[in-house]
Write a protein that holds these residues in place. Structure first.
Motif, PDB file in Angstrom:
ATOM      1  N   ILE A   1      57.745  56.217  63.692  1.00 16.91           N
ATOM      2  CA  ILE A   1      57.258  55.972  65.052  1.00 16.91           C
ATOM      3  C   ILE A   1      55.732  55.937  65.069  1.00 16.91           C
ATOM      4  N   CYS A   2      55.095  56.874  64.356  1.00 17.68           N
ATOM      5  CA  CYS A   2      53.631  56.878  64.298  1.00 17.68           C
ATOM      6  C   CYS A   2      53.085  55.655  63.570  1.00 17.68           C
ATOM      7  N   SER A   3      53.846  55.170  62.599  1.00 16.67           N
ATOM      8  CA  SER A   3      53.374  54.010  61.840  1.00 16.67           C
ATOM      9  C   SER A   3      53.363  52.741  62.678  1.00 16.67           C
ATOM     10  N   LEU A   4      54.032  52.781  63.841  1.00 15.17           N
ATOM     11  CA  LEU A   4      53.938  51.637  64.751  1.00 15.17           C
ATOM     12  C   LEU A   4      52.480  51.373  65.129  1.00 15.17           C
ATOM     13  N   THR A   5      51.724  52.440  65.338  1.00  7.06           N
ATOM     14  CA  THR A   5      50.314  52.265  65.700  1.00  7.06           C
ATOM     15  C   THR A   5      49.509  51.729  64.526  1.00  7.06           C
ATOM     16  N   LEU A   6      49.899  52.104  63.310  1.00  3.78           N
ATOM     17  CA  LEU A   6      49.193  51.616  62.121  1.00  3.78           C
ATOM     18  C   LEU A   6      49.380  50.114  61.967  1.00  3.78           C
ATOM     19  N   GLY A   7      50.632  49.655  62.112  1.00  5.90           N
ATOM     20  CA  GLY A   7      50.895  48.229  61.992  1.00  5.90           C
ATOM     21  C   GLY A   7      50.206  47.419  63.073  1.00  5.90           C
ATOM     22  N   ALA A   8      50.226  47.946  64.302  1.00  5.36           N
ATOM     23  CA  ALA A   8      49.548  47.246  65.399  1.00  5.36           C
ATOM     24  C   ALA A   8      48.047  47.167  65.151  1.00  5.36           C
ATOM     25  N   ALA A   9      47.469  48.263  64.647  1.00  3.79           N
ATOM     26  CA  ALA A   9      46.025  48.282  64.378  1.00  3.79           C
ATOM     27  C   ALA A   9      45.648  47.251  63.320  1.00  3.79           C
ATOM     28  N   ILE A  10      46.479  47.081  62.306  1.00  2.52           N
ATOM     29  CA  ILE A  10      46.203  46.108  61.255  1.00  2.52           C
ATOM     30  C   ILE A  10      46.072  44.707  61.840  1.00  2.52           C
ATOM     31  N   ARG A  11      47.007  44.334  62.717  1.00  2.00           N
ATOM     32  CA  ARG A  11      46.951  42.969  63.265  1.00  2.00           C
ATOM     33  C   ARG A  11      45.786  42.806  64.222  1.00  2.00           C
ATOM     34  N   LEU A  12      45.510  43.817  65.037  1.00  2.00           N
ATOM     35  CA  LEU A  12      44.409  43.720  65.982  1.00  2.00           C
ATOM     36  C   LEU A  12      43.063  43.626  65.260  1.00  2.00           C
ATOM     37  N   ILE A  13      42.901  44.404  64.195  1.00  2.00           N
ATOM     38  CA  ILE A  13      41.654  44.344  63.420  1.00  2.00           C
ATOM     39  C   ILE A  13      41.505  42.979  62.759  1.00  2.00           C
ATOM     40  N   GLY A  14      42.589  42.494  62.164  1.00  2.00           N
ATOM     41  CA  GLY A  14      42.537  41.182  61.523  1.00  2.00           C
ATOM     42  C   GLY A  14      42.215  40.078  62.508  1.00  2.00           C
ATOM     43  N   TYR A  15      42.829  40.154  63.689  1.00  2.00           N
ATOM     44  CA  TYR A  15      42.569  39.133  64.713  1.00  2.00           C
ATOM     45  C   TYR A  15      41.108  39.187  65.169  1.00  2.00           C
ATOM     46  N   GLY A  16      40.611  40.382  65.430  1.00  2.00           N
ATOM     47  CA  GLY A  16      39.237  40.524  65.899  1.00  2.00           C
ATOM     48  C   GLY A  16      38.216  40.069  64.875  1.00  2.00           C
ATOM     49  N   MET A  17      38.427  40.417  63.605  1.00  2.00           N
ATOM     50  CA  MET A  17      37.474  40.038  62.566  1.00  2.00           C
ATOM     51  C   MET A  17      37.563  38.555  62.246  1.00  2.00           C
ATOM     52  N   ASP A  18      38.735  37.960  62.427  1.00  2.00           N
ATOM     53  CA  ASP A  18      38.874  36.516  62.222  1.00  2.00           C
ATOM     54  C   ASP A  18      38.032  35.727  63.218  1.00  2.00           C
ATOM     55  N   LEU A  19      37.858  36.277  64.407  1.00  2.00           N
ATOM     56  CA  LEU A  19      37.048  35.594  65.414  1.00  2.00           C
ATOM     57  C   LEU A  19      35.605  35.423  64.958  1.00  2.00           C
ATOM     58  N   PHE A  20      35.162  36.315  64.088  1.00  2.00           N
ATOM     59  CA  PHE A  20      33.794  36.245  63.569  1.00  2.00           C
ATOM     60  C   PHE A  20      33.752  35.653  62.160  1.00  2.00           C
ATOM     61  N   HIS A  21      34.894  35.052  61.732  1.00  2.00           N
ATOM     62  CA  HIS A  21      34.994  34.398  60.427  1.00  2.00           C
ATOM     63  C   HIS A  21      34.603  35.355  59.300  1.00  2.00           C
ATOM     64  N   THR A  22      35.092  36.577  59.384  1.00  2.00           N
ATOM     65  CA  THR A  22      34.793  37.593  58.386  1.00  2.00           C
ATOM     66  C   THR A  22      35.533  37.296  57.089  1.00  2.00           C
ATOM     67  N   ASN A  23      34.903  37.623  55.974  1.00  2.63           N
ATOM     68  CA  ASN A  23      35.516  37.436  54.667  1.00  2.63           C
ATOM     69  C   ASN A  23      36.814  38.244  54.570  1.00  2.63           C
ATOM     70  N   GLY A  24      37.825  37.644  53.943  1.00  5.83           N
ATOM     71  CA  GLY A  24      39.125  38.293  53.831  1.00  5.83           C
ATOM     72  C   GLY A  24      39.088  39.620  53.098  1.00  5.83           C
ATOM     73  N   PHE A  25      38.183  39.756  52.134  1.00  8.48           N
ATOM     74  CA  PHE A  25      38.076  41.010  51.382  1.00  8.48           C
ATOM     75  C   PHE A  25      37.721  42.163  52.322  1.00  8.48           C
TER      76      PHE A  25
END
Length: 256
Positions: free
Chosen positions: A145-169
């Motif tokens: 149940i707690c890992s639900l927040t971890l998975g959600a955070a991963i996608r939100l961080i990836g989406y936000g950083m993609d907006l700034f064309h951040t390097n995948g690494f």
């Protein structure tokens, strides 16, 4: 369909199909084979294709015409199996029906503009994947149940950083670091029990499984350079994941 063949336009269209396949994560042999079949369908039998994850070079030698070459640089790549499926269907339709180049152009635009899943659905899917993998790797229900927040955070961080064309690494490093931090947080406040199970379950969203599989397929198929390039890319992603999570877990062990 019978039509006067503009070989330059044929070269452009075939290369565009190959570029689209490569940008969406297709195997190298599929990219090269699709381009060769498309060009051959319009009467040009002499065609050479060289593709690696970052570049495509296509050379055709039309009968009675001059040799033409086109090079395209690939700057961004992702994995979209649905688009690969649609592009593969388009390639087969081109070979069987020989549509006009205008019709092919319209279908390519339709495939490129097809809607992706909205962000809430992507966040839910990543959270659900983290939930399931946490249970799979031996975590208890509260860990999952707690890992639900971890998975959600991963996608939100990836989406936000993609907006700034951040390097995948850096995206993978920051995502895994935040994942480890949240796992530590839930354990330290007494809600969850296993940091390792939650971290492993959540970062499965980041593991480049398709890239590793495709690299092995390319190497086995004889595309050694392309296969090794993809394998190195996958190893860099794995390094970024380990670096981010490792730093947070090391600090946690050092201070707590």
């Amino acid at each position: 369909m019978d039509q006067h063949i503009d070989h330059q336009e044929l070269l452009d269209i075939a290369t565009r199909v190959g570029v689209s396949l490569l940008q969406n994560g297709a195997e190298i042999y599929r990219v090269e084979d699709s381009i060769q079949r498309i060009v051959a369908a319009y009467g040009v039998k002499e065609v050479d294709v060289f593709a690696v994850p970052t570049t495509i070079i296509v050379t055709i030698n039309p009968p009675g015409g001059k040799t033409l070459t086109k090079t395209k640089r690939i700057y961004s790549r992702s994995t979209d199996l649905d688009r690969i499926y649609r592009l593969n269907d388009l390639s087969f339709d081109i070979v069987e029906e020989r549509p006009t180049f205008e019709e092919i152009e319209q279908r390519l635009k339709a495939i490129a503009s097809q809607p992706v899943y909205p962000l809430p659905v992507q966040v839910f899917a990543c959270a659900l994947a983290a939930f399931g993998f946490t249970l799979f790797f031996g975590g208890n229900l509260m860990d999952a149940i707690c890992s639900l927040t971890l998975g959600a955070a991963i996608r939100l961080i990836g989406y936000g950083m993609d907006l700034f064309h951040t390097n995948g690494f850096f995206i993978n490093t920051i995502s895994s670091a935040v994942t480890a931090f949240l796992a530590v947080f839930w354990v330290e406040i007494g809600v969850a029990d296993h940091i390792d199970k939650m971290v492993i379950g959540a970062i499965m969203n980041l593991v480049p499984g398709v890239a590793i599989t495709n690299s092995m397929r390319d190497i086995i198929a004889g595309d050694l350079l392309a296969g090794q390039a993809k394998l190195v890319e996958a190893l860099f992603i794995a390094t970024a994941i380990a670096l981010g999570a490792g730093m947070v877990l090391s600090l946690h062990r050092l201070f707590f």
